[in-house]
Design a protein around this motif. Structure first.
Motif, short mmCIF file in Angstrom:
data_model
loop_
_atom_site.label_atom_id
_atom_site.label_comp_id
_atom_site.label_asym_id
_atom_site.label_seq_id
_atom_site.Cartn_x
_atom_site.Cartn_y
_atom_site.Cartn_z
N VAL A 190 1.34 -5.90 -6.31
CA VAL A 190 1.79 -4.64 -5.70
C VAL A 190 0.76 -3.55 -6.00
N CYS A 191 0.36 -2.82 -4.96
CA CYS A 191 -0.52 -1.69 -5.19
C CYS A 191 0.16 -0.41 -4.71
N LEU A 192 -0.35 0.71 -5.19
CA LEU A 192 0.20 2.02 -4.82
C LEU A 192 -0.87 2.81 -4.10
N LEU A 193 -0.49 3.44 -2.99
CA LEU A 193 -1.42 4.35 -2.32
C LEU A 193 -1.31 5.71 -3.02
N ASP A 194 -2.44 6.32 -3.30
CA ASP A 194 -2.42 7.67 -3.88
C ASP A 194 -2.51 8.67 -2.73
N PRO A 195 -1.39 9.34 -2.42
CA PRO A 195 -1.37 10.20 -1.23
C PRO A 195 -2.31 11.40 -1.33
N THR A 196 -2.82 11.70 -2.55
CA THR A 196 -3.79 12.79 -2.64
C THR A 196 -5.19 12.31 -2.27
N LYS A 197 -5.35 10.98 -2.14
CA LYS A 197 -6.68 10.45 -1.85
C LYS A 197 -6.78 9.74 -0.51
N THR A 198 -5.65 9.56 0.16
CA THR A 198 -5.71 8.91 1.48
C THR A 198 -4.61 9.48 2.38
N GLU A 199 -4.91 9.50 3.67
CA GLU A 199 -3.93 9.98 4.66
C GLU A 199 -2.99 8.86 5.08
N ILE A 200 -3.47 7.64 4.91
CA ILE A 200 -2.72 6.50 5.45
C ILE A 200 -1.42 6.28 4.67
N THR A 201 -0.35 5.98 5.39
CA THR A 201 0.94 5.75 4.72
C THR A 201 1.14 4.25 4.50
N ALA A 202 2.07 3.94 3.61
CA ALA A 202 2.37 2.53 3.32
C ALA A 202 2.76 1.79 4.60
N GLN A 203 3.56 2.44 5.44
CA GLN A 203 4.01 1.80 6.67
C GLN A 203 2.84 1.50 7.61
N GLU A 204 1.93 2.47 7.74
CA GLU A 204 0.76 2.27 8.62
C GLU A 204 -0.12 1.14 8.09
N PHE A 205 -0.30 1.13 6.77
CA PHE A 205 -1.11 0.11 6.12
C PHE A 205 -0.56 -1.29 6.44
N ILE A 206 0.77 -1.42 6.32
CA ILE A 206 1.42 -2.70 6.55
C ILE A 206 1.29 -3.13 8.02
N GLU A 207 1.43 -2.15 8.93
CA GLU A 207 1.30 -2.48 10.35
C GLU A 207 -0.12 -2.91 10.69
N LYS A 208 -1.11 -2.26 10.05
CA LYS A 208 -2.50 -2.64 10.32
C LYS A 208 -2.79 -4.05 9.80
N LEU A 209 -2.26 -4.39 8.63
CA LEU A 209 -2.47 -5.75 8.11
C LEU A 209 -1.77 -6.75 9.03
N SER A 210 -0.61 -6.37 9.54
CA SER A 210 0.13 -7.27 10.40
C SER A 210 -0.64 -7.58 11.68
N GLU A 211 -1.35 -6.58 12.21
CA GLU A 211 -2.19 -6.81 13.40
C GLU A 211 -3.26 -7.86 13.11
N GLN A 212 -3.63 -7.99 11.84
CA GLN A 212 -4.63 -8.99 11.45
C GLN A 212 -3.98 -10.32 11.07
N GLY A 213 -2.67 -10.44 11.31
CA GLY A 213 -1.99 -11.70 11.00
C GLY A 213 -1.68 -11.84 9.53
N MET A 214 -1.50 -10.73 8.81
CA MET A 214 -1.23 -10.79 7.38
C MET A 214 0.04 -10.02 7.07
N GLU A 215 0.93 -10.65 6.28
CA GLU A 215 2.22 -10.03 6.01
C GLU A 215 2.22 -9.28 4.68
N ALA A 216 2.40 -7.98 4.75
CA ALA A 216 2.63 -7.18 3.54
C ALA A 216 3.98 -6.52 3.73
#
Ligand SMILES: *Cc1c(COP(=O)(O)O)cnc(C)c1O
Length: 493
Positions: free
Chosen positions: A406-432
């Motif tokens: 499990v990793c944590l996104l640091d919202p002060t260092k990235t704009e991307i949200t956990a949900q967006e991250f997961i959707e992007k991985l899913s587009e690559q055929g990877m389940e998070a």
């Protein structure tokens, strides 16, 4: 199968500018350009990473894109099959390979996500030993519940974790239910429970008609915060109604801080149920999770570190409690020459066949833990330069089974949200997946009382920012590296 789009749209000739190249990337929404010569032959591929490096080393938007430089072009003919293409991708650590014709002109593009099977979060991982025990059970007709595998599985598991007694049941949830029942939790009682957990930890509180009260996590283990627990206990002491039990969860394979928690429980004389469903094989200060409290439970559900397809175990050093649970798990049949019942019971006993699978799985548990820890360490090491990613901690002297990385996104260092991250991985055929949504925020428990660790609720922060990455022990190195590459692409885009 190559993705369907016009391959010509990705082609760019050497004398075009870098700006032209970026426009193409923007319009096509892809992350690759095909640099071609005058006659249309492929010269090389250019990825957005190549462009970034070119800009960092002094290139400008007006530079000719051909100035990015030469590089051996990796491509395949139309005749290459998927196995060959995937092997080539692994060999070169890439996820896209152009297809060229006899004149070296690009005619298509292989994408890893189209040919690699989907990489899942955590899938069952069974071997030959399990088959042996199942066959033995079938051959000897020990198919019914009760049988030699169950007794052996209970004994082998107690010995493994270092607890005196064990009871094999149909699920981890059933084990928690039996624990609460034998500890005397009844209608109207209060039960304290970690808020940051899966709903199975606290559903059995409702089965008993009791009232769950939730406790926040702390940053060093992400599990129950001893200070918040203390506040909760003081609050109930002041009201003159002490909780009947405390359910402490060891999430994602990591132990809670058991010493301060047990000290508080002992001070108030309240029994502790350790939910070690996710932490089989993990130790805390040299002791297996599930063996410090009054009772502990494990789960062998399909997604857990070892599995019987479905099953659970209740452990304790207290023989009376386990005996009572065994009685209740088989319909609470009194000792009489006919069917005599004085109490409500359950059909919660594990079957002999599934216990056979469990025996085989127990023998490979240490290997599974080793592999899951390797995956965690590899993710953390390979992505350590990405400051916006933080990794689940581990206390000195503890040994997590790293059930999930499990990793944590640091919202002060990235704009991307956990949900967006997961959707992007899913587009690559990877389940998070997102982390567990805290119980005090669930509609099911909307009126439940909650004790946060401070002014801010720590587990709400974990829910907002945590991501569970593919962590199956049967994941290959090549799959792991492709997930890591995909994460780099997402975070450095
Ligand atoms: C899986 C799980 C359970 C329940 O186990 P089952 O065997 O699925 O009933 C309980 N608590 C936690 C934290 C779990 O992850």
């Amino acid at each position: 199968m190559a993705s369907e789009f016009n391959i010509k749209d990705l082609c760019i000739s050497e004398h075009k500018s870098l700006e032209d190249g970026l426009k193409i990337l923007n319009e096509t929404g892809r992350s690759i350009l095909l640099l071609v010569a005058q006659d249309g032959a492929l010269l090389r591929t250019i990825t957005d990473g190549d462009i970034r490096r070119f800009l960092v080393s002094g290139g400008t938007l007006g530079s000719a894109i051909g100035d990015i430089g030469q590089q051996v072009s990796i491509s395949v003919s139309c005749k290459a099959n998927e196995v060959e293409v995937l092997a080539l991708m692994d060999e070169h650590g890439i996820d896209q390979v152009p297809i060229i014709d006899d004149n070296k002109k690009p005619v298509g593009l292989h994408l890893r996500k189209d040919i690699q099977p989907r990489i899942l979060l955590s899938v069952p991982h069974l071997g030959d030993l399990e088959r042996h025990y199942i066959h033995e059970a079938l051959d000897t007709n020990w198919v019914a519940p009760v049988g030699p595998n169950i007794d052996a599985f209970e004994m082998e598991l107690s010995r493994y974790v270092g607890s005196e007694h064990a009871l094999a049941v149909t699920s981890g949830t059933a084990a928690i239910h039996l624990a609460l029942r034998v500890l005397g939790v009844e209608h109207g009682d209060i039960v304290l429970c970690s808020s940051f957990t899966f709903v199975a930890s606290c559903n059995p509180i409702l089965y008993q008609g009791a009232t769950p009260v939730f406790v926040d996590s702390e940053p060093e283990t992400w599990n129950m915060c001893p200070k918040a627990l203390e506040t909760a206990l003081e609050s109930f002491e002041a009201r003159g109604v002490l909780p009947k039990a405390i359910v402490v969860v060891h999430l994602y394979g990591q132990s809670a801080k058991m010493e301060p928690i047990m000290a508080l429980a002992d001070r108030y004389g309240i029994p502790v149920v350790e939910d070690a469903a996710e932490s089989m094989g993990a130790t805390h200060q040299g002791r297996h999770t599930g063996t410090s409290g009054t009772m502990g439970i494990f789960s062998f559900n399909g997604n857990k570190i070892i599995t019987t397809s479905g099953g659970g175990m209740l452990v304790s050093d207290n023989k009376d409690l386990i005996d009572k649970a065994r009685f209740l798990s088989t319909q609470a049949k009194d000792d009489a020459p006919y069917y005599l019942h004085t109490e409500v019971g359950y059909n919660y006993r594990m079957s002999n066949i599934l216990a056979g699978i469990g025996r085989g799985q127990l023998k490979v548990l240490d290997e599974r833990v080793k592999r899951r820890r390797e995956l965690f360490e590899c993710y953390e090491r390979e992505l350590s330069d990405i400051e916006a990613l933080k990794w689940m901690p581990e206390l000195d002297g503890d040994y997590s089974n790293r059930w999930l990385t499990v990793c944590l996104l640091d919202p002060t260092k990235t704009e991307i949200t956990a949900q967006e991250f997961i959707e992007k991985l899913s587009e690559q055929g990877m389940e998070a997946r997102r982390a567990w949504k805290p119980m005090h925020t669930q509609p099911l428990f909307e009126n439940a009382e909650y004790f946060a660790a401070g002014n801010d609720s720590y587990c709400d922060n974990l829910f907002d920012n945590a991501i569970c990455l593919p962590s199956g022990s049967n994941m290959t190195d090549s799959e792991l590296m492709s997930v890591i590459r995909a994460i780099r692409n997402i975070m450095l885009a």
